[in-house]
Structure formats: structure tokens, C-alpha cells
Design an enzyme around this catalytic site. Structure first.
Site, PDB file in Angstrom:
ATOM      1  CD1 TRP A 131      -2.682   1.216   0.534  1.00 19.66           C
ATOM      2  CD2 TRP A 131      -2.351   1.982   2.628  1.00 19.66           C
ATOM      3  NE1 TRP A 131      -3.265   2.509   1.093  1.00 19.66           N
ATOM      4  CE2 TRP A 131      -3.328   3.035   2.893  1.00 19.66           C
ATOM      5  CE3 TRP A 131      -1.367   1.445   3.825  1.00 19.66           C
ATOM      6  CZ2 TRP A 131      -3.917   3.879   2.811  1.00 19.66           C
ATOM      7  CZ3 TRP A 131      -2.196   2.896   4.493  1.00 19.66           C
ATOM      8  CH2 TRP A 131      -2.814   4.028   4.529  1.00 19.66           C
ATOM      9  CG  ASP A 211      -1.703  -2.615   7.495  1.00 18.37           C
ATOM     10  OD1 ASP A 211      -2.349  -2.715   8.298  1.00 18.37           O
ATOM     11  OD2 ASP A 211      -1.328  -1.390   6.305  1.00 18.37           O
ATOM     12  CE  LYS A 246     -10.641   0.059   3.855  1.00 21.15           C
ATOM     13  NZ  LYS A 246      -9.761   0.805   2.750  1.00 21.15           N
TER      14      LYS A 246
HETATM   15  C1  LMR Z   1      -7.178   2.022  -0.916  1.00 25.16           C
HETATM   16  O1  LMR Z   1      -6.172   1.404  -0.578  1.00 25.16           O
HETATM   17  O2  LMR Z   1      -7.616   1.964  -1.523  1.00 25.16           O
HETATM   18  C2  LMR Z   1      -7.620   2.232   0.636  1.00 25.16           C
HETATM   19  O3  LMR Z   1      -7.126   1.553   1.821  1.00 25.16           O
HETATM   20  C3  LMR Z   1      -8.329   2.938   0.852  1.00 25.16           C
HETATM   21  C4  LMR Z   1      -6.853   4.142   0.899  1.00 25.16           C
HETATM   22  O4  LMR Z   1      -6.775   5.300   2.346  1.00 25.16           O
HETATM   23  O5  LMR Z   1      -5.742   4.296   0.502  1.00 25.16           O
END
Ligand code: LMR
Length: 396
Positions: A131, A211, A246
Site C-alpha cells: 500500500w 496490517d 471496511k
Molecule cells: C486503498 O488502498 O484504496 C484504501 O486503503 C484507502 C486508502 O486510504 O488508500
């Protein structure tokens, strides 16, 4: 003073929300930010949440501060949700502390600031890819960020590459793992792979930071916690960042939790006292409403049952759409190429689409996804699948 300040591009994921809104293409499809969508493309408030909120409105007596660790009633339900309802050895030994945080992101920032202040000099290792905000959060906290491989050139989970790299991580460093529904790829570790990672983590005395933002979206609430519980039960120290954004669909209420697992209760209390300072310095007290919703639902057998049913519905819908997406590509001879989408889990798929293809999908078809080729599968619908398949065929 401000003359030298440069404008930077906005966040690549959140920026898609605005770009999508502005697009006038009537067939546009939003596969960007990770929010659940129903068959009509809406992100509705869950029924259990609505009922909990009605009760809260009726019974709420104060809006006073809830303290740096948040509401104890929230911690009371989140700890067993994450670590196990029945007979969790970690909970029985009182080795785990829960701190309510503003979303999973807030929990990650607490973890990062804690590591930076209390474990200085430790590097942190994230999967490549991960992420994108992991990079931002850990770097902002002044922690040196490194990567281990996760996906191979064929867009498959590269477990042997991951394992070999983890074996080289300097002893004592922090390793970030995704509990389930890996963001952005959707490739999860199986039970045997978790076991192998546990062995290396133990050998090298690494500190896992897990996470856990999508509990319930992979295989199920309990199944998705397998790796988290394995690590917490077999290691002295684990950091877990959990999110209710979520699985309760309460994204804007910013409802997360930092769980610190220590060797014993004494050390847990010491760590907990430091986390309270970090929270105080960041935002003082977490927002209360989201935690109150979760607490209201999970303290009520009736609401909890409704919630679990709704969550199962969301998970099943996503998994059905994964299979139907691959089937929709069959007439174009692309089903084998994108077969991985049906195997991945959670909200996201690393489709294997190249950035140039993603750009064409956006510009020519009004289909929005992250440039890495990450698609939010919840944005698929039986209505838009034929259009998506046609567009993907056009850019292949
Ligand atoms: C995502 O990856 O789309 C979600 O976790 C929302 C975000 O905050 O990026």
C-alpha cells in the site's frame, strides 16, 4: 515565507475519487479507492450500523473525552475479534493492549511513531509492492524503509523470493506483513507459508507489524486472522494494526486499533503507557463515534449476527465477481491471462495491466484504477463486466 513551496501531485489513490467524479462518460467505472460497492455501485451504510447508530443516538449521555486509548468497551470487542474469541492464550496472559485509533492509517502512524521513539535505529521492511501509504507513513516517522519482493514477473506471488529476502533482513528489524487481502496485489500467504515466515521471523528475531485492514473480506473473519494469531501466539512481541473501516463500512468514521502484543503483562503495560503518549502528541483522543458503533454491534448478539451476515454477503459478492470477470474475458481469449483475478482475495487485484494500459482505460473508456494496475474488484458489477472486458481487450 511560502514563495519557495512547490505544488505536489495529490495522493495517487485518493486523487482518483475526484477525477472519477469529474468524468462525464455515462459508462464510467470506478475501480480506484478501496471501498465496497453494491450491485448499484453504491457504498451503503450497513443495516447493523444503522441500528447501532439509532441506539447510540437514543442512549448517548455525554460527548466527553474518551481517553488516549479510546473506549475500553471497543477494546473489549476488537481484541477477541482479532486475536480469537475462545481461549486466546495471548488474551488470557494479558499480553495484548488495544488503543483505539483514527482508522487503520492512524494505527499505523501510532506504530511508526512508537518504533521511531522507542526502538530507534531499526529498519522497516515492506513488501514490493505494498500500500503506497506505508511508504509515506514510515518515512514521515523517520524510519528507514526497505523492500522485500512479493510478486514475480508473471504476476504471481513470489514466495520463494520473499522468503529468501526475509532471511537476509538484519536481525531485530521490523517486517510489515499483510494479514489478508494483500493491498495492492490480492495475493495472500497460505498456512504453510505463514508457518515458514514465522520460523524466519523467530530465527532472526524480527518484529512483525501486521496490517489487518480487511478482516472478513478474504476467506472469513476467523480464517483471515490465521497469520495474526499464529504470530501472536508464537512470538513474544507483535504489532497489529486493525481497521473497522471496511468490514463495518464506516470509512469516514476513522475506526482502527493499534494492538501491541508483549512478552508479559508487565511489559505490555510499559509499552501501553508509551503508546498513550504517542496518541496524545498526535491527536490526543481518537474520534469516538466509529468505535461506539462497533462496540454496540459486537456487544449485541443480535446485531453481531446481522453484521456477520452482511459481511459474508459482501465477501461472497466480491468472490463471485472475480470469477465472472475472468469468464467475461473468455470471448476475447484473455481468460488465461487474467485468471489470477479469480485466485486473489479481498478487495484488490493486481491485474497485470501496465500503466499505459491503465491510462488508456481511463482516457478512452472512463475506467479508473491505480496506475500500478490495481483494481478494486468491488467496483465490478454484472452490468459493467461486458464493458470492462471489451475495454481491456481493446488495450491488450
Ligand atoms: C486503498 O488502498 O484504496 C484504501 O486503503 C484507502 C486508502 O486510504 O488508500
Amino acid at each position: 515565507m511560502f514563495e519557495h513551496i512547490e505544488r505536489v501531485p495529490g495522493d495517487a489513490i485518493l486523487g482518483l475519487i475526484e477525477a472519477f467524479k469529474k468524468d462525464t462518460n455515462p459508462q464510467k467505472v470506478d475501480l480506484g479507492v478501496g471501498v465496497y460497492k453494491d450491485a448499484q455501485g453504491n457504498t451503503p451504510v450497513m443495516r447493523a450500523v444503522k441500528e447501532a447508530e439509532a441506539l447510540l443516538l437514543k442512549n448517548e449521555t455525554t460527548k466527553t473525552y474518551i481517553g488516549s486509548h479510546g473506549d475500553p468497551r471497543y477494546a473489549e470487542v476488537v481484541l477477541p475479534m482479532v486475536l480469537g474469541q475462545q481461549g486466546s492464550a495471548v488474551l488470557e496472559a494479558k499480553r495484548a493492549s488495544a488503543t483505539q485509533a483514527p482508522g487503520g492509517t492512524g494505527a499505523l502512524r501510532l506504530a511508526a511513531d512508537f518504533i521511531s521513539a522507542q526502538l530507534p535505529g531499526k529498519g522497516i521492511w515492506v513488501s514490493d509492492p505494498t500500500w503506497p501509504n506505508h511508504h509515506g507513513i514510515f518515512t514521515a516517522a523517520g524510519i528507514k524503509l526497505n523492500k522485500y519482493p512479493y510478486v514475480d514477473a508473471e504476476n504471481r506471488l513470489d514466495f520463494s523470493g520473499m522468503l529468501a529476502a526475509v532471511q537476509q533482513i538484519p536481525a531485530g528489524d521490523v517486517i510489515v506483513l499483510h494479514a489478508c487481502c494483500h493491498n495492492p496485489t490480492g495475493f495472500d500467504l497460505d498456512r504453510d507459508q505463514w508457518q515458514q515466515i514465522l520460523e524466519v521471523v523467530r530465527e532472526r528475531n524480527l518484529l512483525p507489524l501486521i496490517d489487518f485492514a480487511y478482516q472478513g473480506f478474504g476467506e472469513g473473519l476467523e480464517e483471515d486472522a490465521y497469520g495474526v494469531r499464529l504470530m501472536a501466539e508464537n512470538l513474544d512481541e507483535v504489532i497489529i494494526t486493525s481497521s473497522c473501516s471496511k468490514n463495518f463500512g464506516i470509512y469516514c468514521e476513522r475506526t482502527g486499533c493499534l494492538i501491541m502484543v508483549a512478552k508479559n503483562q508487565e511489559q505490555m503495560e510499559n509499552v501501553r503507557s508509551q503508546v498513550a503518549i504517542v496518541a496524545r502528541e498526535n491527536y490526543s483522543n481518537p474520534p469516538a463515534h466509529g468505535g461506539a458503533i462497533v462496540s454496540e454491534i459486537l456487544h449485541s448478539a443480535e446485531l453481531a449476527a446481522i453484521w456477520r451476515e452482511e459481511l459474508t454477503e459482501m465477501r461472497d459478492r466480491i468472490n463471485t465477481l472475480r470469477r465472472d470477470f475472468v469468464a467475461a474475458l473468455k470471448p476475447y481469449g484473455l481468460d488465461a491471462k487474467y485468471a489470477c483475478v479469480a485466485e486473489q482475495r479481498g478487495m484488490f487485484s493486481y491485474t497485470g495491466l501496465e500503466p499505459q494500459q491503465v491510462d488508456r482505460l481511463r482516457d478512452e473508456f472512463g475506467i479508473y484504477m491505480v496506475r500500478s494496475g490495481r483494481a478494486n474488484v468491488a467496483g465490478f458489477s454484472h452490468e459493467n463486466l461486458p464493458y470492462l472486458a471489451k475495454a481491456i481487450a481493446a488495450v491488450n
